[in-house]
Design a protein around this motif. Structure first.
Motif, PDB file in Angstrom:
ATOM      1  N   GLU A 180       0.808  -1.070   0.076  1.00 43.91           N
ATOM      2  CA  GLU A 180      -0.077  -0.094   0.105  1.00 43.91           C
ATOM      3  C   GLU A 180       0.907   1.343  -0.096  1.00 43.91           C
ATOM      4  O   GLU A 180       0.378   2.203  -0.445  1.00 43.91           O
ATOM      5  N   ALA A 181       2.142   1.058   0.672  1.00 40.98           N
ATOM      6  CA  ALA A 181       2.757   2.362   0.426  1.00 40.98           C
ATOM      7  C   ALA A 181       3.279   2.856  -0.737  1.00 40.98           C
ATOM      8  O   ALA A 181       3.411   4.031  -0.958  1.00 40.98           O
ATOM      9  N   ILE A 182       3.135   2.068  -1.860  1.00 39.93           N
ATOM     10  CA  ILE A 182       3.400   2.446  -3.229  1.00 39.93           C
ATOM     11  C   ILE A 182       1.851   2.768  -3.782  1.00 39.93           C
ATOM     12  O   ILE A 182       1.243   2.001  -4.126  1.00 39.93           O
ATOM     13  N   PRO A 183       1.444   3.943  -3.823  1.00 42.82           N
ATOM     14  CA  PRO A 183       0.296   4.337  -4.532  1.00 42.82           C
ATOM     15  C   PRO A 183       0.005   3.801  -5.949  1.00 42.82           C
ATOM     16  O   PRO A 183       0.943   3.885  -6.624  1.00 42.82           O
ATOM     17  N   PHE A 184      -1.349   3.466  -6.304  1.00 41.33           N
ATOM     18  CA  PHE A 184      -1.344   3.282  -7.805  1.00 41.33           C
ATOM     19  C   PHE A 184      -1.475   4.553  -8.146  1.00 41.33           C
ATOM     20  O   PHE A 184      -2.158   5.327  -8.101  1.00 41.33           O
ATOM     21  N   ASP A 185      -0.914   4.680  -9.334  1.00 45.54           N
ATOM     22  CA  ASP A 185      -0.777   5.945 -10.203  1.00 45.54           C
ATOM     23  C   ASP A 185      -0.766   5.834 -11.812  1.00 45.54           C
ATOM     24  O   ASP A 185       0.084   5.256 -12.424  1.00 45.54           O
ATOM     25  N   LYS A 186      -2.112   5.904 -12.422  1.00 46.28           N
ATOM     26  CA  LYS A 186      -2.141   5.628 -13.659  1.00 46.28           C
ATOM     27  C   LYS A 186      -0.817   6.596 -14.633  1.00 46.28           C
ATOM     28  O   LYS A 186      -0.615   5.837 -15.672  1.00 46.28           O
ATOM     29  N   ALA A 187      -0.668   7.728 -13.964  1.00 45.72           N
ATOM     30  CA  ALA A 187       0.517   8.298 -14.762  1.00 45.72           C
ATOM     31  C   ALA A 187       1.531   7.821 -14.972  1.00 45.72           C
ATOM     32  O   ALA A 187       2.550   8.152 -15.856  1.00 45.72           O
ATOM     33  N   SER A 188       1.951   6.886 -14.021  1.00 40.19           N
ATOM     34  CA  SER A 188       3.464   6.124 -13.941  1.00 40.19           C
ATOM     35  C   SER A 188       3.296   5.224 -15.086  1.00 40.19           C
ATOM     36  O   SER A 188       4.521   4.611 -15.031  1.00 40.19           O
ATOM     37  N   TYR A 189       2.276   4.493 -15.544  1.00 39.38           N
ATOM     38  CA  TYR A 189       2.435   3.791 -16.622  1.00 39.38           C
ATOM     39  C   TYR A 189       2.828   4.281 -17.912  1.00 39.38           C
ATOM     40  O   TYR A 189       2.487   5.280 -18.407  1.00 39.38           O
ATOM     41  N   ALA A 220      -6.317   2.592 -23.358  1.00 35.91           N
ATOM     42  CA  ALA A 220      -5.900   1.125 -23.186  1.00 35.91           C
ATOM     43  C   ALA A 220      -4.551   0.885 -22.316  1.00 35.91           C
ATOM     44  O   ALA A 220      -4.683  -0.051 -21.461  1.00 35.91           O
ATOM     45  N   VAL A 221      -3.696   1.912 -22.392  1.00 35.92           N
ATOM     46  CA  VAL A 221      -2.306   1.662 -21.683  1.00 35.92           C
ATOM     47  C   VAL A 221      -2.672   1.835 -20.033  1.00 35.92           C
ATOM     48  O   VAL A 221      -2.063   0.833 -19.432  1.00 35.92           O
ATOM     49  N   PRO A 222      -3.313   2.709 -19.544  1.00 35.89           N
ATOM     50  CA  PRO A 222      -3.396   2.632 -17.952  1.00 35.89           C
ATOM     51  C   PRO A 222      -4.268   1.317 -17.640  1.00 35.89           C
ATOM     52  O   PRO A 222      -3.861   1.020 -16.572  1.00 35.89           O
ATOM     53  N   TYR A 223      -5.420   0.943 -18.283  1.00 36.04           N
ATOM     54  CA  TYR A 223      -6.164  -0.350 -17.966  1.00 36.04           C
ATOM     55  C   TYR A 223      -5.183  -1.356 -18.008  1.00 36.04           C
ATOM     56  O   TYR A 223      -5.202  -2.094 -17.175  1.00 36.04           O
ATOM     57  N   ALA A 224      -4.502  -1.582 -19.332  1.00 34.49           N
ATOM     58  CA  ALA A 224      -3.804  -2.847 -19.433  1.00 34.49           C
ATOM     59  C   ALA A 224      -2.477  -2.729 -18.228  1.00 34.49           C
ATOM     60  O   ALA A 224      -2.192  -4.077 -17.848  1.00 34.49           O
ATOM     61  N   ALA A 225      -2.007  -1.617 -18.360  1.00 36.84           N
ATOM     62  CA  ALA A 225      -0.794  -1.874 -17.216  1.00 36.84           C
ATOM     63  C   ALA A 225      -1.008  -1.989 -16.083  1.00 36.84           C
ATOM     64  O   ALA A 225      -0.280  -2.682 -15.285  1.00 36.84           O
ATOM     65  N   GLU A 226      -2.276  -1.568 -15.604  1.00 34.34           N
ATOM     66  CA  GLU A 226      -2.284  -1.459 -14.318  1.00 34.34           C
ATOM     67  C   GLU A 226      -2.745  -3.110 -14.008  1.00 34.34           C
ATOM     68  O   GLU A 226      -2.420  -3.451 -12.696  1.00 34.34           O
ATOM     69  N   ASP A 227      -3.416  -3.902 -14.680  1.00 33.95           N
ATOM     70  CA  ASP A 227      -3.582  -5.137 -14.473  1.00 33.95           C
ATOM     71  C   ASP A 227      -2.196  -6.090 -14.303  1.00 33.95           C
ATOM     72  O   ASP A 227      -2.331  -6.809 -13.410  1.00 33.95           O
ATOM     73  N   ALA A 228      -1.095  -5.573 -14.928  1.00 37.86           N
ATOM     74  CA  ALA A 228       0.092  -6.436 -14.682  1.00 37.86           C
ATOM     75  C   ALA A 228       0.496  -5.736 -13.325  1.00 37.86           C
ATOM     76  O   ALA A 228       1.140  -6.603 -12.593  1.00 37.86           O
ATOM     77  N   ASP A 229       0.520  -4.330 -13.230  1.00 38.30           N
ATOM     78  CA  ASP A 229       0.865  -3.801 -11.746  1.00 38.30           C
ATOM     79  C   ASP A 229       0.173  -4.678 -10.590  1.00 38.30           C
ATOM     80  O   ASP A 229       0.689  -5.010  -9.618  1.00 38.30           O
ATOM     81  N   ILE A 230      -1.268  -4.668 -10.748  1.00 32.09           N
ATOM     82  CA  ILE A 230      -2.104  -5.490  -9.786  1.00 32.09           C
ATOM     83  C   ILE A 230      -1.568  -6.969  -9.418  1.00 32.09           C
ATOM     84  O   ILE A 230      -1.357  -7.402  -8.163  1.00 32.09           O
ATOM     85  N   THR A 231      -1.229  -7.460 -10.681  1.00 30.95           N
ATOM     86  CA  THR A 231      -0.885  -8.888 -10.494  1.00 30.95           C
ATOM     87  C   THR A 231       0.432  -9.116  -9.810  1.00 30.95           C
ATOM     88  O   THR A 231       0.554 -10.102  -8.729  1.00 30.95           O
ATOM     89  N   LEU A 232       1.476  -8.245 -10.093  1.00 34.35           N
ATOM     90  CA  LEU A 232       2.682  -8.066  -9.427  1.00 34.35           C
ATOM     91  C   LEU A 232       2.518  -8.118  -7.764  1.00 34.35           C
ATOM     92  O   LEU A 232       3.072  -8.721  -7.304  1.00 34.35           O
ATOM     93  N   ARG A 233       1.726  -6.873  -7.440  1.00 38.91           N
ATOM     94  CA  ARG A 233       1.494  -6.611  -6.254  1.00 38.91           C
ATOM     95  C   ARG A 233       1.012  -7.827  -5.427  1.00 38.91           C
ATOM     96  O   ARG A 233       0.961  -8.200  -4.195  1.00 38.91           O
ATOM     97  N   LEU A 234       0.045  -8.285  -6.088  1.00 37.92           N
ATOM     98  CA  LEU A 234      -0.642  -9.783  -5.443  1.00 37.92           C
ATOM     99  C   LEU A 234       0.406 -10.711  -5.292  1.00 37.92           C
ATOM    100  O   LEU A 234       0.370 -11.299  -4.090  1.00 37.92           O
ATOM    101  N   TRP A 235       1.118 -10.965  -6.150  1.00 38.78           N
ATOM    102  CA  TRP A 235       2.197 -11.827  -6.224  1.00 38.78           C
ATOM    103  C   TRP A 235       3.067 -11.803  -5.145  1.00 38.78           C
ATOM    104  O   TRP A 235       3.516 -12.564  -3.957  1.00 38.78           O
ATOM    105  N   GLN A 236       3.493 -10.454  -4.734  1.00 37.64           N
ATOM    106  CA  GLN A 236       4.366  -9.980  -3.761  1.00 37.64           C
ATOM    107  C   GLN A 236       3.539 -10.402  -2.380  1.00 37.64           C
ATOM    108  O   GLN A 236       4.380 -10.665  -1.408  1.00 37.64           O
TER     109      GLN A 236
END
Length: 930
Positions: free
Chosen positions: A314-323, A496-512
């Motif tokens: 949680e310490a790293i906020p989700f940020d569409k602009a960073s994708y 498309a970019v923020p939507y798709a990239a966020e899915d990978a971001d979420i997946t990585l965070r879930l894995w961690q």
DNA sequence: GACATCACG
DNA sequence: GACGTACGTGATGTCC
């Protein structure tokens, strides 16, 4: 002074140290970035303890840690199966391997390895050199393969058991002295390293033979003299294989090395180098301890973010602009570099649909670090497709499809890069269509399932909400709905970019988050042996599909339509007016309000109930309900099966490709969708005929194998019911036997009706029996049903105990477990009212249904290798049945191999008291085969 | 989208 | 003492 008399060489088996450290410690990660570090930590601790324990008079003068390098050695040239059944290295260990080398160097200990040779060969070569120079050598390892080296100043030390192994120690282990160890090993073989040896001969017999005949060559030469016919034959038949085995176990004492013993002289550590490495690893305790030993000041290791998964993420906020969007090969290369540096990457695909057999790849997203993700669009269109002109033009800023895949494929297939996905079966199938094999992989959906089955769903949105406290960008607004819905390739890139990239971001965070949690929940084994390996197996089955004959279905549809029309007319006649027979609401009103039949009961929605039970009762009073039941059966068969199945025949393959859900059922069962091929009719004659449309290809045959009474057998084992176990062991008719026990009727006098009642009770037990439920099922008074149950409990007291114990366990822990460790959560067991009743019965059923599910999963996972040499494919799974398609003539081979796998699927983890048996059938269609 | 119904193990 | 009750799924059609 050159190595010689008075010198003492220590050789440490590095791999043994690493694996011991890995398995002894929980999966620690470096706080600052989550790098797995447990094995490195344990390794350093072991090295430090080794150093501290070897300071006295007998301290070594020379020392080295020896590692394996690569998995391919000269032994694979001799025998390609050598070590072939070794399990792959755990993903979280792989990135730690180079770090253990760094650690050894940081301790200023010589660190040696050589491509094409095993560590054991280097150890053999060095120990021989030491002995020949007149010095001593101690091998720090407990590996029996090294015991052939002992003697003449060479000893082994088992650091685990703290005991020294000399010639006598070797004799105690092998029954021969070191110089004959190789002969014994050659005969006995080794299942761990997959050394074949002589079948049927173990260490004991091997030692006996070698001691009698002197050595292996003499033994093989004089094998004809052996008295025991079996031993004699196996030695004669397998002489070549035994000689090969000897070459495999014989260590190479002449390994070419580019250093000498003198290079291994003990050196003091350089405090600065060592402490710098340790603090880089963030080992606080060890850094402090070693700093004290070395009498220097410990470096300060900055406190990283808190260690608890959720908080850290949680310490790293989700940020569409960073994708970011990847549009050219230079940018893609920087991402690949990052991925290789990391060793893992979260991957997600975007496609033109939800059906992985027909959808096309549209783009790929990647994420290597929380908050840092990209999307690689591949075939996005220039506009939404609502423009009449030029709608096929590709959007600007996309690199070529071919080029992107050419760059990504080696990474996706690289054994050293872990690919992390959410529902990897989908993405892997998309890649498989492009001939890309994604391996190795982790799957956050399956991790969640292994930990949380029964608690909640395992879709990405639900997991993100629950574990990351983040609501993902919804897809609906991007695609629209209904007739105006578009496919993802029409979504503008800026959306498309923020939507798709966020899915990978979420997946990585879930894995961690899940990776360490999986260990804490002690479900890693379930995940690694029952969930993840199923993915490639199901992929293959789904992609292969089953042939369904359209003409057969079409003819049936027509026949059903005709019969239905006739029935409908008859029903309207009997009702006195036309109405929609398919509407339970209208039917109820006709039956109970207009026709005035008795027994109408309204449900909570105010509508009359018109289910089978109700209509069957009414059928005794009037002709219409029976007609309605007939009509409904035909309607069901037509709409759900003969009509719908035709629409599922794939245009390219001519076959039907279902999709199995691994996480759909809480008990561990699979479920099947689009279409559901696990509920094809069989119970009625008309329904069963639908299976005639499931056919084998020309020249092939369908083979169905199903477990006989698997749940009752498992119940007998789990609840420990001696009489039931005995009945299965004797091959009795289990329902008749139950009836005989319960009603005191000798088997010879059994009637079908008594047997039927006992069968209902047997099933009732599996479902968490209740007097009410049994009464309804058997249509007998409730008191009588309760009497049956009471008698059942008297005759099989283990059942009571099992039910009570299981409920108590569920109440205490909130879950129950299968024999293989699968957890099924039952949170509602704590609630008040009828919900608790449901939960209790589910808790009683879950270990039985779940263990059966585990058993067939294990069989399925082993099946592809087992049948690899047969012209056969596994097509379908229906809970206790597997359906195969095989070339004509090979049916018997397939049945014998597959049955063997299925019947022994619980081995070696669970030893069942009850034998599992499998029935087999063959035919040109599924109706015949079953 | 909820509900009823019914197909399977 | 009353509550409602067999366990686990997915697909279809009706109706709102």
């Amino acid at each position: 002074m050159a190595f010689g008399k008075g010198h003492h060489l220590h050789l440490i088996d590095g791999s043994a140290f690493i694996f011991r450290a890995y398995h002894a410690l929980p999966p620690l990660t470096r706080k600052s970035d989550g790098l797995p570090i447990g094995a490195v930590s344990g390794f350093c601790n072991m090295l430090q303890r080794y150093i501290e324990g070897n300071t006295g008079a007998d301290a070594p003068t020379h020392v080295a840690v020896i590692f394996d390098k690569g998995s391919h050695t000269f032994r694979n040239e001799m025998y390609d199966q050598y070590k072939a059944n070794r399990e792959a290295m755990p993903e979280d260990l792989r990135p730690q391997m180079p770090l253990t080398r760094e650690a050894t160097i940081a301790f200023n200990i010589a660190c040696e390895e050589k491509e094409g040779y095993e560590a054991d060969d280097i150890i053999a070569t060095l120990s021989v050199q030491a002995r020949e120079a007149g010095g001593r050598c101690t091998i720090i390892s407990s590996d029996k393969d090294l015991m052939q080296l002992v003697g003449g100043g060479v000893e082994m030390f088992d650091a685990m058991k703290n005991n020294l192994i000399d010639r006598e120690g070797v004799h105690a282990k092998f029954g021969v002295y070191p110089e004959r160890v190789v002969d014994v090993q050659a005969l006995a073989g080794d299942s761990v390293d997959n050394v074949p040896g002589a079948p049927g001969i173990g260490i004991k017999t091997a030692a006996l033979l070698i001691n009698e005949y002197g050595d292996l060559d003499a033994l093989l030469e004089r094998a004809g003299e052996i008295k025991q016919p079996k031993r004699r034959q196996t030695l004669i038949d397998n002489a070549e294989q035994i000689r090969l085995s000897r070459r495999l176990v014989q260590l190479d004492e002449k390994t070419p090395l580019d250093f000498t013993l003198d290079d291994l002289e003990v050196r003091d550590p350089d405090p600065e180098k060592l402490l710098s490495f340790l603090s880089q690893m963030e080992f606080r305790t060890l850094t402090k301890r070693i700093a004290e030993t070395l009498k220097v000041e410990a470096p300060v290791i900055p406190e990283a973010a808190p260690t608890e998964g959720a908080a850290e993420i949680e310490a790293i906020p989700f940020d569409k602009a960073s994708y970011t969007m990847v549009s050219d090969k230079e940018t893609l290369q920087t991402w690949l570099d990052k991925i290789y540096a990391r060793g893992y990457v979260a991957v997600d695909t975007e496609t033109t649909g939800l059906n992985d057999m027909t959808a096309d790849l549209v783009g790929i997203s990647l994420c290597v670090e929380a908050g840092e993700a990209c999307y690689i669009p591949l075939i996005h269109k220039a506009n939404r497709g609502d423009d009449l002109f030029g709608s096929d033009d590709l959007a600007e800023g996309q690199m070529g499809f071919e080029e992107a895949l050419r760059m990504l494929t080696p990474m996706l297939e690289d054994q050293s890069i872990l690919k992390i996905g959410q529902n990897m079966k989908y993405d892997a199938k998309i890649f498989a269509q492009l001939n890309i094999g994604v391996t190795p992989f982790d799957d956050t959906m399956l991790m969640s399932y292994a930990m949380h089955a029964g608690l909640h769903g395992h879709g990405m949105d639900a997991l993100s909400e629950r574990y990351l406290n983040h609501t993902p960008i919804p897809i609906k607004p991007l695609l629209g709905s209904g007739k105006s819905a578009i496919t993802f390739d029409k979504v503008p890139l800026e959306d498309a970019v923020p939507y798709a990239a966020e899915d990978a971001d979420i997946t990585l965070r879930l894995w961690q988050h899940f990776k360490p949690a999986l260990h804490r929940a002690q479900t890693t084994r379930v995940y690694e042996t029952l969930e993840r390996p199923l993915v490639p197996v199901l992929m293959q089955m789904e992609r292969h599909g089953v042939k369904v004959d359209r003409d057969t279905l079409s003819r049936m549809s027509n026949a059903f339509a005709q019969k239905m029309a006739a029935l409908e007319a008859e029903i309207h006649e009997l009702a006195g007016r036309p109405f929609n027979v398919g509407s339970p609401k209208q039917l109820g009103e006709i039956l109970f309000d207009e026709m005035g039949l008795e027994g109408g009961k309204k449900g909570k929605t105010g509508a009359y109930a018109t289910g089978v039970d109700v209509l069957e009762d009414l059928a005794t009073e009037h002709a219409m309900p029976a007609r309605v039941l007939d009509w409904r059966q035909l309607s069901k068969l037509k709409s759900t099966y003969t009509d719908a199945l035709q629409t599922h025949i794939n245009a390219d393959t001519g076959r039907v490709h279902t999709s199995y859900s691994i996480t759909g059922a809480s008990t561990g069962r699979l479920s099947s969708t689009d279409p559901n091929l696990q509920n094809i009719p069989i119970r009625t004659e008309e329904g069963r005929r639908i299976r005639e449309a499931f056919v084998a290809e020309e020249g092939r045959t369908l083979v169905a194998l199903d477990y006989s009474q698997i749940e009752l057998r498992l119940l007998a084992h789990i609840a420990d019911l001696p009489s039931l176990k005995q009945a299965f062991a004797d091959g009795l008719d289990i329902h008749a036997m139950t009836a005989s026990e319960m009603f005191n009727v000798p088997l010879a006098e059994m009637t079908p009706d008594i047997r039927r009642q006992a069968k209902a009770i047997n099933f009732g037990v599996i479902y968490g029996i209740s007097g009410f439920g049994l009464a309804r099922n058997l249509r007998i008074p409730r008191a009588e049903a309760q009497g049956f149950i009471d008698r059942y409990f008297e005759r099989f007291p283990g059942i009571r105990t099992y039910m009570d114990d299981t409920k108590a366990f569920a109440k205490e822990h909130g879950y129950v477990q299968t024999l293989f460790g699968r957890k099924i959560h039952t949170p509602e067991i704590a609630s008040k009212g009828p919900r608790a009743g449901f939960a209790a019965r589910a808790a009683i059923n879950a270990p039985i249904q779940g263990t059966a599910a585990d058993v067939i999963r294990r069989a399925m996972i082993r099946m592809p290798d087992a049948i690899a040499d047969l012209p056969a494919k596994m097509l379908l799974q229906v809970h206790d049945e597997l359906l195969f398609e095989v070339d004509k003539g090979a049916e018997d081979d397939l049945i014998s191999v597959a049955r063997n796998i299925m019947e022994n699927a619980s081995d070696p983890v669970v030893k069942l008291d009850v034998k599992l048996t499998v029935d087999a059938g063959t035919g040109s269609n599924w109706a015949e085969a079953h």
